[in-house]
Design an enzyme around this catalytic site. Structure first.
Site, short mmCIF file in Angstrom:
data_model
loop_
_atom_site.label_atom_id
_atom_site.label_comp_id
_atom_site.label_asym_id
_atom_site.label_seq_id
_atom_site.Cartn_x
_atom_site.Cartn_y
_atom_site.Cartn_z
CG ASP A 53 -2.18 0.73 1.19
OD1 ASP A 53 -2.31 1.73 0.97
OD2 ASP A 53 -3.36 0.08 0.74
CG HIS A 90 -5.33 3.67 1.00
ND1 HIS A 90 -5.02 2.42 0.96
CD2 HIS A 90 -6.63 3.49 0.42
CE1 HIS A 90 -6.01 1.92 0.41
NE2 HIS A 90 -7.03 2.38 0.11
CG ASN A 187 -14.12 1.65 -4.56
OD1 ASN A 187 -14.36 0.38 -4.43
ND2 ASN A 187 -13.69 2.60 -3.67
CB SER A 254 -9.61 0.82 0.01
OG SER A 254 -8.96 0.90 -1.24
#
Length: 331
Positions: A53, A90, A187, A254
């Site tokens: 990430d 994130h 998404n 996520s």
């Protein structure tokens, strides 16, 4: 002119709110029934999850004791491989959902005694080269900890439109080495079940692709639907760790993905104790699927269903009650 490397990006997500302090078991952790199997799974102790990430906030009070190692594969921090600090938020949020400490403050993760190997492959802007991700996957598979620990789960809440053969090969190698690879569905969904959206690596058959639902088990309007979705998990208004020692409520597939990555850590401990041996990746996947509950959508939307970690135990209880009643009636 040299061709620009293909870029992969964070799955887009929505920041609902940022909170200075909190003290809660997040709704999603309770919804998947993680606390009900903490005792039998030892809260994921001894399991290492590689979070591929934007890095992690290494001094966050809920995360600092969970980090077993890390590496930077990006050009951020002057390309220093030893500096994997999160400059986006994130990666810190995802890591908290997986394994935030059970320390009676802040939040708690699905597997609060599991360890995080933080592999930074995306810049502060949320993008990175496929080569960085491929290198990180290969690094995670080869990595060994101070006590010879190895990575059992990879969590990736990232994706792109391109099917890159080298990425697919790296994932196949990881799965063949018995590492479960958990990936966000994406998404790009249009709130229609009859249209498919494909993002990679989520759409590879070998990965565990996770879609999102809200706290009422309603399918998130943004979640990708396709013929490789494996299951769904909470992905709307998920509260977890964030930058500057804060907490944030975020929405996206996520956020659903780390619920499943943490759950696998619990199931590895639970199942290997029951079987008395190490399980291969396909067996761990079977244990995960056993704990999914269909919620009324197409398979291309929900896969096997919603993750309910104590589902097997609930079924056993029902069977035992039925047996007792049958015995009583026969007397």
């Amino acid at each position: 002119m040299a061709q620009k490397p293909l870029q992969v990006k964070l799955i887009p997500y929505t920041i609902e709110s940022i909170i200075d302090t909190t003290n809660e078991t997040p709704k999603g952790i309770k919804l998947i029934q993680a606390p009900s199997i903490w005792e039998d799974s030892n809260q994921g102790e001894g399991i290492v999850i590689a979070v591929i990430d934007t890095g992690i906030e290494t001094d966050h009070p809920d995360l600092k004791d969970q980090i077993i190692g890390g590496r930077n594969f990006t050009s951020d921090h002057n390309g220093d491989p030893g500096v994997f600090e999160d400059n986006n938020g994130h990666g810190t949020h995802v890591s908290g959902t997986i394994a935030a400490s059970l320390n009676n403050k802040g939040v708690v993760g699905v597997a609060p005694k599991a360890k995080i190997l933080s592999l930074k492959v995306l810049t502060g802007e949320g993008s990175g080269d496929y080569e960085w991700i491929i290198n990180a996957i290969n690094y995670a598979v080869k990595w060994r900890g101070p006590q010879k620990e190895r990575v059992r789960v990879i969590s990736m809440s990232l994706g792109g439109p391109e099917d890159v053969p080298e990425l697919h090969k790296a994932i196949q190698n990881a799965v063949n080495k018995d590492v479960s690879v958990v990936v966000a569905a994406g998404n790009e969904g249009d709130d229609r079940e009859d249209t498919f959206e494909f993002a990679y690596p989520g759409s590879y058959n070998e990965v565990i692709q996770v879609g999102a639902v809200d706290s009422n088990l309603k399918l998130a309007p943004f979640t990708n639907t396709n013929d490789e979705v494996d299951l769904v998990a909470p992905g709307i208004e998920v509260v977890s760790t964030y930058l500057e020692h804060k907490y944030a409520s975020l929405s996206g597939t996520s956020m659903a993905t780390p619920h499943v990555a943490g759950a696998i850590a619990l199931l590895i401990n639970l199942s290997e104790k029951e079987f008395g041996r190490s399980l291969i990746e396909a067996e761990i996947y079977a244990q995960l699927v056993k704990r999914t509950l269909p919620i009324g959508y197409r398979k291309s939307s929900e896969g096997n269903g919603f993750l309910v970690l104590n589902l097997v135990e609930k079924i056993h209880n029902i069977i035992n009650v039925a047996r007792i009643n049958t015995t009583e009636n026969q007397k």
